[in-house]
Every structure is written in C-alpha cells, then in structure tokens.
Design a protein around this motif. Structure first.
Motif, short mmCIF file in Angstrom:
data_model
loop_
_atom_site.label_atom_id
_atom_site.label_comp_id
_atom_site.label_asym_id
_atom_site.label_seq_id
_atom_site.Cartn_x
_atom_site.Cartn_y
_atom_site.Cartn_z
N VAL A 1 0.86 -1.18 0.00
CA VAL A 1 0.00 0.00 0.00
C VAL A 1 0.89 1.23 0.00
CG1 VAL A 1 -1.76 1.27 1.27
CG2 VAL A 1 -1.84 -1.22 1.19
N LEU A 2 0.55 2.19 -0.82
CA LEU A 2 1.33 3.42 -0.92
C LEU A 2 1.15 4.28 0.32
CD1 LEU A 2 0.37 4.32 -4.59
CD2 LEU A 2 2.49 3.26 -3.84
N GLU B 1 -6.95 1.85 1.65
CA GLU B 1 -6.30 0.89 0.76
C GLU B 1 -7.00 0.82 -0.59
OE1 GLU B 1 -5.60 -2.90 2.60
OE2 GLU B 1 -4.82 -1.97 4.43
N LEU B 2 -8.34 0.85 -0.59
CA LEU B 2 -9.08 0.82 -1.85
C LEU B 2 -8.83 2.06 -2.68
CD1 LEU B 2 -12.49 -0.67 -0.66
CD2 LEU B 2 -10.86 -1.74 -2.22
N VAL B 3 -8.84 3.21 -2.03
CA VAL B 3 -8.59 4.47 -2.75
C VAL B 3 -7.16 4.49 -3.29
CG1 VAL B 3 -8.35 6.97 -2.48
CG2 VAL B 3 -10.36 5.80 -1.56
N ALA B 4 -6.19 4.09 -2.47
CA ALA B 4 -4.79 4.07 -2.91
C ALA B 4 -4.61 3.15 -4.10
CB ALA B 4 -3.88 3.65 -1.76
N ARG B 5 -5.21 1.98 -4.05
CA ARG B 5 -5.10 1.02 -5.16
C ARG B 5 -5.81 1.56 -6.40
NH1 ARG B 5 -1.41 -1.80 -6.16
NH2 ARG B 5 -1.49 -2.73 -4.11
N GLY C 1 -8.51 6.01 6.74
CA GLY C 1 -7.67 4.86 7.06
C GLY C 1 -8.29 3.53 6.68
N GLY C 2 -7.64 2.47 7.13
CA GLY C 2 -8.12 1.11 6.96
C GLY C 2 -8.35 0.70 5.53
N ALA C 3 -9.37 -0.13 5.35
CA ALA C 3 -9.69 -0.69 4.05
C ALA C 3 -10.08 0.39 3.04
CB ALA C 3 -10.80 -1.72 4.17
N GLN D 1 2.76 9.37 -1.16
CA GLN D 1 2.85 8.77 -2.49
C GLN D 1 1.50 8.82 -3.20
OE1 GLN D 1 4.38 4.99 -1.07
NE2 GLN D 1 6.28 5.30 -2.23
N VAL D 2 0.43 8.56 -2.46
CA VAL D 2 -0.91 8.59 -3.04
C VAL D 2 -1.24 10.01 -3.51
CG1 VAL D 2 -3.38 8.30 -2.56
CG2 VAL D 2 -1.74 6.59 -1.75
N ALA D 3 -0.93 11.00 -2.68
CA ALA D 3 -1.21 12.39 -3.05
C ALA D 3 -0.40 12.80 -4.28
CB ALA D 3 -0.91 13.31 -1.88
N ALA D 4 0.87 12.41 -4.32
CA ALA D 4 1.71 12.74 -5.48
C ALA D 4 1.19 12.06 -6.74
CB ALA D 4 3.16 12.33 -5.21
#
Length: 132
Positions: free
Chosen positions: A26-27, A77-81, A72-74, A31-34
């Motif tokens: 998971v980023l 992770e879903l948004v990051a993916r 946070g949490g799941a 990293q996700v914002a960038a």
C-alpha cells in the motif's frame, strides 16, 4: 486530418513508475497524493490533445487522498489502489496519444475516449473515498 503539436516531454516525468515496478504494498499517503496530482497532470495533457478546455478541480477532488488517509483502513487501501490503477492506465494511454501526435495523426477522438474513461474511474475512486 488535423494535426496538433504538443509540448509534453515525458522524458523527465516522475509521475508514474516504469512498467513492472508495481507492488502489492500500500502506498504511503504522500505517495498517493503525489500520484493523484500526477494523474491529473496527465489528464490535463489528454484534455489538451482532445481539444478540450482546462478542468478546474473542486476542493473535494483535490483533497481526496487526504480524506482517504484520514479514514484509514480498508477505505484508504481501496482508494490508494484505485489511484495506482488509474495511473497505470493513464501512462500508456498518454504515451500512445503522444506517439500519434508525433506521427502527425489526429488524437482528438482517442484522447476524448481516454478522457471519458479517466472521468469514470475518477468518479469511482471518489465514491470509494466518500464511503464511511
């Protein structure tokens, strides 16, 4: 046939990792914002190649990675993916459009298709971020 020139130089782009460097990790929020910002830069280039005007992001879309991180949490992770997956689609799409432009081909139709797919994916990611 209409031909557009472009000023996009991807040789120094840091927006997306080279092919094959994706992992299941998971980023981080940074990293996700960038990556979110980079995806929107790519979308802006696609909009130009589709002969569309610039898009203004509302605050809700701009702050999406931060909201997901706070949840946070799941959900995070879903948004990051989702953002990572969207970046994985935008990179080859934009490269293909730029290759078409270099050959003097009209990119309007192909760019408009990628633009629409970008919006559908972004809307789905935003929906994930807004789920409680």
């Amino acid at each position: 046939m209409s031909s557009m020139s472009h000023e996009f130089d991807l040789s120094h782009a840091t927006m997306l990792p080279p092919r094959g460097e994706r992992s299941d990790a998971v980023l981080t929020p940074a990293q996700v914002a960038a990556k979110w910002d980079a995806v929107h830069e790519a979308a802006s280039a696609v909009a130009t190649l589709a002969q569309l005007g610039p898009e203004e992001l509302d605050e809700g879309l701009r702050d999406l990675p931060q909201r997901a991180s706070e949840a946070g949490g799941a959900q995070y992770e879903l948004v990051a993916r989702g953002i990572d997956d969207l970046a994985a689609v935008m990179q080859p799409g934009l490269r293909a459009l730029l290759a078409m432009t270099d050959k003097g081909q009209d990119t309007t139709s192909a760019a408009l298709t990628l633009w629409r797919e970008f919006h559908k994916a972004r809307d789905a990611i935003a929906a994930l971020a807004s789920e409680a």
